[in-house]
Design a protein around this motif. Structure first.
Motif, PDB file in Angstrom:
ATOM      1  N   LEU A  67      35.794  48.783  53.764  1.00 60.49           N
ATOM      2  CA  LEU A  67      35.466  47.404  53.406  1.00 60.49           C
ATOM      3  C   LEU A  67      35.652  47.186  51.911  1.00 60.49           C
ATOM      4  N   ASP A  68      35.230  48.168  51.096  1.00 64.17           N
ATOM      5  CA  ASP A  68      35.421  48.049  49.648  1.00 64.17           C
ATOM      6  C   ASP A  68      36.900  47.889  49.302  1.00 64.17           C
ATOM      7  N   ASP A  69      37.753  48.671  49.980  1.00 62.81           N
ATOM      8  CA  ASP A  69      39.176  48.646  49.669  1.00 62.81           C
ATOM      9  C   ASP A  69      39.915  47.500  50.358  1.00 62.81           C
ATOM     10  N   ALA A  70      39.422  47.089  51.523  1.00 65.61           N
ATOM     11  CA  ALA A  70      40.162  46.128  52.345  1.00 65.61           C
ATOM     12  C   ALA A  70      40.242  44.760  51.686  1.00 65.61           C
ATOM     13  N   ARG A  71      39.177  44.323  51.044  1.00 66.49           N
ATOM     14  CA  ARG A  71      39.195  42.989  50.435  1.00 66.49           C
ATOM     15  C   ARG A  71      40.294  42.901  49.380  1.00 66.49           C
ATOM     16  N   GLN A  72      40.408  43.941  48.543  1.00 60.99           N
ATOM     17  CA  GLN A  72      41.457  43.942  47.530  1.00 60.99           C
ATOM     18  C   GLN A  72      42.831  44.019  48.178  1.00 60.99           C
ATOM     19  N   LEU A  73      42.953  44.841  49.216  1.00 64.02           N
ATOM     20  CA  LEU A  73      44.230  44.992  49.910  1.00 64.02           C
ATOM     21  C   LEU A  73      44.700  43.666  50.491  1.00 64.02           C
ATOM     22  N   LEU A  74      43.798  42.948  51.147  1.00 66.19           N
ATOM     23  CA  LEU A  74      44.165  41.672  51.765  1.00 66.19           C
ATOM     24  C   LEU A  74      44.476  40.619  50.715  1.00 66.19           C
ATOM     25  N   ALA A  75      43.686  40.609  49.633  1.00 67.57           N
ATOM     26  CA  ALA A  75      43.946  39.645  48.566  1.00 67.57           C
ATOM     27  C   ALA A  75      45.315  39.882  47.942  1.00 67.57           C
ATOM     28  N   ASP A 151      39.238  46.869  39.712  1.00 68.58           N
ATOM     29  CA  ASP A 151      40.148  47.390  40.733  1.00 68.58           C
ATOM     30  C   ASP A 151      41.279  46.407  41.007  1.00 68.58           C
ATOM     31  N   GLY A 152      42.517  46.879  40.888  1.00 70.36           N
ATOM     32  CA  GLY A 152      43.672  46.056  41.192  1.00 70.36           C
ATOM     33  C   GLY A 152      44.108  45.132  40.082  1.00 70.36           C
ATOM     34  N   LEU A 153      43.457  45.218  38.920  1.00 61.15           N
ATOM     35  CA  LEU A 153      43.762  44.300  37.828  1.00 61.15           C
ATOM     36  C   LEU A 153      44.265  45.036  36.597  1.00 61.15           C
ATOM     37  N   GLU A 154      45.158  44.375  35.871  1.00 57.11           N
ATOM     38  CA  GLU A 154      45.493  44.756  34.501  1.00 57.11           C
ATOM     39  C   GLU A 154      44.667  43.859  33.587  1.00 57.11           C
ATOM     40  N   LEU A 155      44.040  44.458  32.579  1.00 56.90           N
ATOM     41  CA  LEU A 155      43.177  43.696  31.680  1.00 56.90           C
ATOM     42  C   LEU A 155      43.647  43.865  30.237  1.00 56.90           C
ATOM     43  N   ARG A 156      43.644  42.759  29.504  1.00 57.26           N
ATOM     44  CA  ARG A 156      43.961  42.797  28.076  1.00 57.26           C
ATOM     45  C   ARG A 156      42.844  42.103  27.309  1.00 57.26           C
ATOM     46  N   PRO A 157      42.079  42.837  26.499  1.00 55.59           N
ATOM     47  CA  PRO A 157      41.036  42.186  25.691  1.00 55.59           C
ATOM     48  C   PRO A 157      41.655  41.175  24.734  1.00 55.59           C
ATOM     49  N   LEU A 158      41.008  40.022  24.628  1.00 58.86           N
ATOM     50  CA  LEU A 158      41.499  38.978  23.735  1.00 58.86           C
ATOM     51  C   LEU A 158      40.581  38.775  22.535  1.00 58.86           C
ATOM     52  N   TYR A 159      39.315  38.491  22.804  1.00 57.08           N
ATOM     53  CA  TYR A 159      38.386  38.248  21.704  1.00 57.08           C
ATOM     54  C   TYR A 159      36.957  38.337  22.225  1.00 57.08           C
ATOM     55  N   VAL A 247      36.021  38.105  26.221  1.00 62.18           N
ATOM     56  CA  VAL A 247      37.035  37.390  27.000  1.00 62.18           C
ATOM     57  C   VAL A 247      38.282  38.255  27.093  1.00 62.18           C
ATOM     58  N   LEU A 248      38.811  38.376  28.316  1.00 60.59           N
ATOM     59  CA  LEU A 248      40.002  39.183  28.561  1.00 60.59           C
ATOM     60  C   LEU A 248      40.995  38.385  29.389  1.00 60.59           C
ATOM     61  N   LEU A 249      42.261  38.783  29.325  1.00 58.53           N
ATOM     62  CA  LEU A 249      43.266  38.292  30.255  1.00 58.53           C
ATOM     63  C   LEU A 249      43.359  39.265  31.419  1.00 58.53           C
ATOM     64  N   ALA A 250      43.518  38.735  32.632  1.00 60.00           N
ATOM     65  CA  ALA A 250      43.626  39.575  33.821  1.00 60.00           C
ATOM     66  C   ALA A 250      44.786  39.105  34.678  1.00 60.00           C
ATOM     67  N   TRP A 251      45.554  40.075  35.191  1.00 61.30           N
ATOM     68  CA  TRP A 251      46.598  39.763  36.173  1.00 61.30           C
ATOM     69  C   TRP A 251      46.699  40.942  37.134  1.00 61.30           C
ATOM     70  N   ALA A 252      47.407  40.747  38.225  1.00 61.58           N
ATOM     71  CA  ALA A 252      47.481  41.769  39.264  1.00 61.58           C
ATOM     72  C   ALA A 252      48.180  43.013  38.743  1.00 61.58           C
ATOM     73  N   ALA A 253      47.544  44.167  38.937  1.00 66.25           N
ATOM     74  CA  ALA A 253      48.117  45.431  38.477  1.00 66.25           C
ATOM     75  C   ALA A 253      49.448  45.699  39.179  1.00 66.25           C
ATOM     76  N   GLY A 254      50.405  46.187  38.432  1.00 72.65           N
ATOM     77  CA  GLY A 254      51.697  46.522  39.008  1.00 72.65           C
ATOM     78  C   GLY A 254      52.641  45.355  39.151  1.00 72.65           C
ATOM     79  N   ARG A 255      52.157  44.154  38.862  1.00 75.82           N
ATOM     80  CA  ARG A 255      53.037  43.003  38.987  1.00 75.82           C
ATOM     81  C   ARG A 255      53.927  42.893  37.751  1.00 75.82           C
ATOM     82  N   ARG A 256      55.225  42.871  37.951  1.00 73.80           N
ATOM     83  CA  ARG A 256      56.177  42.782  36.848  1.00 73.80           C
ATOM     84  C   ARG A 256      56.759  41.374  36.813  1.00 73.80           C
ATOM     85  N   SER A 257      56.013  40.455  36.238  1.00 72.40           N
ATOM     86  CA  SER A 257      56.433  39.062  36.169  1.00 72.40           C
ATOM     87  C   SER A 257      56.742  38.685  34.730  1.00 72.40           C
TER      88      SER A 257
END
Length: 274
Positions: A67-75, A151-159, A247-257
């Motif tokens: 259940l912990d992993d499934a929500r991220q997988l489905l999202a 989990d599943g996110l790339e994070l970049r600290p902003l300020y 405050v951070l920026l977040a986007w899906a990990a592994g996404r090359r956009s």
């Protein structure tokens, strides 16, 4: 062995409701079909996911892990599907999520200056959906505030920015130039998540305003929220020893956009100094 996302969706429905009948009704399938699909999933994984007895249905340790992993997988799967559909339609667009108090105008303008052919828009996110909306593709990148489930996110600290006490206008400390956390001992706190016994859980900043103004409790908010939201029945007082809000920026990990990368650079270039 490849996981069947349909079976995973069925599993999540049962795991959240802990009732096969209600889950089958929610999924619009017959209960025997649902039971067979869950047993097939258990066979695929080689693990029992539920304990079924006369007292009802409970999750096993393996079930709780899934259940912990499934929500991220489905999202993540939903986000992939959403982006593929948009690409098939030939649309170039970027949706930027933001929390209350965060101003995205400068970053959007900087991004638009180099990508005039991209439709860029902003969408408000809350503390309890900021990660999900990134993972399922509802927003492509988001300004989030800690705490963040990484989990599943790339994070970049902003300020970072100081936090202030939000108090009723007639509060004993209203009008003080500065206070410390010990000055707030004995107060009833309003919190978004992980409330302590006696605290009141909330979801939106607007709910905080109403509760504080009514004298139900007090809370801490980022300085930017105090700057943007002014009410005559609310007072803001700096708290000298409160941990800063980050405050951070977040986007899906592994996404090359390229668009996400370009916006991240634009946002970093106009970020408020820490």
């Amino acid at each position: 062995m490849d996981l069947d996302l349909r079976k995973i969706r069925y599993f999540v429905a049962v795991a959240e409701l802990l009732h096969f009948g209600r889950a089958a009704e929610q999924l619009h399938i017959a209960q025997p079909v649902l039971s067979r699909q869950i047993r097939a999933l258990e066979k695929d994984l080689g693990a029992d996911l539920f304990v079924r007895d006369s007292h009802g249905v409970t999750l096993t340790d393996a079930g709780r892990q899934l259940l912990d992993d499934a929500r991220q997988l489905l999202a993540t799967a939903d986000g992939t599907r959403r982006r593929v559909v948009q690409a098939a339609r030939g649309r170039r667009r970027l949706v930027v999520g933001f929390r209350a108090g965060v101003v995205v105008t400068a970053a959007l303008r900087a991004f638009a200056a180099t990508h005039p052919d991209v439709e860029a828009s902003a969408r408000r996110v809350e503390w309890d959906d900021q990660e999900r909306l990134v993972l399922d593709g509802s927003v492509d990148i988001a300004y989030v505030r800690r705490p963040v489930r990484e989990d599943g996110l790339e994070l970049r600290p902003l300020y970072s920015e100081p936090r202030v006490a939000m108090l009723p206008g007639e509060h004993r400390l209203a009008g003080k130039p500065e206070i410390s956390l010990t000055d707030l001992d004995g107060e009833r706190w309003l919190r978004y998540n992980d409330p302590l016994p006696g605290d009141l859980p909330l979801r939106t900043i607007e709910e905080k305003f109403e509760c504080v103004a009514a004298g139900t409790g007090i809370t801490l908010v980022p300085h930017s929220v105090a700057e943007q939201y002014s009410r005559p029945d609310i007072a803001y007082v700096p708290v000298c020893d409160a941990d800063p809000d980050r405050v951070l920026l977040a986007w899906a990990a592994g996404r090359r956009s390229p668009l996400v990368a370009a916006f991240a650079e634009a946002a970093a270039g106009v970020a408020v100094p820490g």
